[in-house]
Design a protein around this motif. Structure first.
Motif, short mmCIF file in Angstrom:
data_model
loop_
_atom_site.label_atom_id
_atom_site.label_comp_id
_atom_site.label_asym_id
_atom_site.label_seq_id
_atom_site.Cartn_x
_atom_site.Cartn_y
_atom_site.Cartn_z
N ALA A 81 0.81 -1.22 0.00
CA ALA A 81 0.00 0.00 0.00
C ALA A 81 0.84 1.27 0.00
N LYS A 82 1.98 1.25 0.65
CA LYS A 82 2.84 2.44 0.70
C LYS A 82 3.80 2.52 -0.48
N GLN A 83 3.73 1.53 -1.37
CA GLN A 83 4.59 1.46 -2.55
C GLN A 83 6.07 1.46 -2.17
N GLN A 84 6.39 0.69 -1.13
CA GLN A 84 7.78 0.56 -0.70
C GLN A 84 8.39 -0.77 -1.13
N PHE A 85 7.55 -1.77 -1.42
CA PHE A 85 8.03 -3.10 -1.76
C PHE A 85 7.25 -3.68 -2.93
N LEU A 86 7.94 -4.47 -3.76
CA LEU A 86 7.31 -5.20 -4.85
C LEU A 86 7.55 -6.69 -4.64
N LEU A 87 6.52 -7.50 -4.83
CA LEU A 87 6.67 -8.95 -4.80
C LEU A 87 6.80 -9.42 -6.24
N VAL A 88 7.90 -10.13 -6.53
CA VAL A 88 8.17 -10.60 -7.89
C VAL A 88 8.32 -12.12 -7.85
N GLU A 89 7.63 -12.79 -8.75
CA GLU A 89 7.70 -14.25 -8.86
C GLU A 89 8.67 -14.60 -9.98
N GLY A 90 9.46 -15.66 -9.76
CA GLY A 90 10.41 -16.11 -10.79
C GLY A 90 11.48 -15.08 -11.07
N LEU A 91 11.99 -14.45 -10.01
CA LEU A 91 13.00 -13.38 -10.19
C LEU A 91 14.30 -13.97 -10.71
N GLN A 92 14.67 -13.55 -11.92
CA GLN A 92 15.90 -14.00 -12.55
C GLN A 92 16.97 -12.94 -12.32
N PRO A 94 21.44 -12.24 -12.30
CA PRO A 94 22.58 -12.75 -13.07
C PRO A 94 23.12 -14.10 -12.54
N MET A 95 22.93 -14.37 -11.25
CA MET A 95 23.48 -15.60 -10.69
C MET A 95 22.45 -16.66 -10.35
N TRP A 96 21.25 -16.27 -9.92
CA TRP A 96 20.26 -17.21 -9.43
C TRP A 96 18.88 -16.88 -9.95
N LYS A 97 17.98 -17.87 -9.83
CA LYS A 97 16.57 -17.64 -10.07
C LYS A 97 15.84 -17.96 -8.77
N TYR A 98 15.04 -17.00 -8.29
CA TYR A 98 14.31 -17.15 -7.05
C TYR A 98 12.83 -17.35 -7.35
N LYS A 99 12.20 -18.28 -6.61
CA LYS A 99 10.78 -18.55 -6.82
C LYS A 99 9.96 -17.30 -6.53
N ASN A 100 10.21 -16.65 -5.40
CA ASN A 100 9.55 -15.40 -5.02
C ASN A 100 10.58 -14.50 -4.35
N ALA A 101 10.47 -13.20 -4.60
CA ALA A 101 11.40 -12.25 -3.98
C ALA A 101 10.68 -10.92 -3.75
N VAL A 102 11.14 -10.21 -2.73
CA VAL A 102 10.63 -8.88 -2.43
C VAL A 102 11.72 -7.88 -2.77
N LEU A 103 11.37 -6.90 -3.60
CA LEU A 103 12.30 -5.84 -3.97
C LEU A 103 11.90 -4.55 -3.26
N ARG A 104 12.90 -3.86 -2.71
CA ARG A 104 12.63 -2.56 -2.08
C ARG A 104 12.64 -1.48 -3.16
N MET A 105 11.64 -0.63 -3.12
CA MET A 105 11.56 0.45 -4.11
C MET A 105 12.77 1.38 -4.04
N GLU A 106 13.33 1.56 -2.86
CA GLU A 106 14.48 2.45 -2.73
C GLU A 106 15.73 1.90 -3.43
N ASP A 107 15.71 0.59 -3.77
CA ASP A 107 16.83 -0.02 -4.50
C ASP A 107 16.60 -0.07 -6.00
N ILE A 108 15.44 0.39 -6.46
CA ILE A 108 15.09 0.31 -7.88
C ILE A 108 15.36 1.65 -8.57
N VAL A 109 16.12 1.58 -9.66
CA VAL A 109 16.35 2.77 -10.48
C VAL A 109 15.17 2.94 -11.43
#
Length: 130
Positions: A81-92, A94-109
């Motif tokens: 709701a605060k648009q601080q985190f994104l849930l991404v499925e099948g995050l590819q 460069p080194m690994w593929k994750y089934k589910n991952a949470v990305l912080r908006m402050e780390d996204i360009v």
């Protein structure tokens, strides 16, 4: 292609939305330009457009450029709701593929939503749903 450009940790975001609704949005703004909008009306309109953007992105394949230059991709499943985190499925990454991952908006360009023809999800029985 829809793009969200997030200014590293700041709450301001630049959205470029190329969709069928763009003409309706422009028409709405033209009609309202003749009238004086209050700040509350403007904020409400922008909040509605932001929520519509995220609603349209759910289930879409996305490409994300991270702060330190890492490019990752996957399927966007949720935004908090605060648009601080994104849930991404099948995050590819460069080194690994994750089934589910949470990305912080402050780390996204920036986040790029891939075109509709790339929006396919595999169902459990092997069928492809578009």
């Amino acid at each position: 292609i829809s793009t969200l450009h997030h200014q590293g940790g700041r709450s301001s975001a630049l959205m470029e939305v190329c969709s069928q609704d763009e003409g309706q949005t422009i028409e709405y703004l033209r009609k309202k330009a003749a009238q004086e909008l209050s700040d509350a009306d403007k904020n409400g309109f922008m909040r509605e457009q932001t929520l519509q953007f995220w609603r349209d992105c759910i289930g879409c394949r996305v490409s994300v450029q991270m702060l330190l230059g890492t490019a990752v991709s996957g399927v966007l499943k949720a935004c908090d709701a605060k648009q601080q985190f994104l849930l991404v499925e099948g995050l590819q990454t460069p080194m690994w593929k994750y089934k589910n991952a949470v990305l912080r908006m402050e780390d996204i360009v920036y986040l790029e939503v891939l075109p509709e023809e790339d929006k396919c999800e595999e169902l459990e029985d092997g069928e492809i749903s578009e």
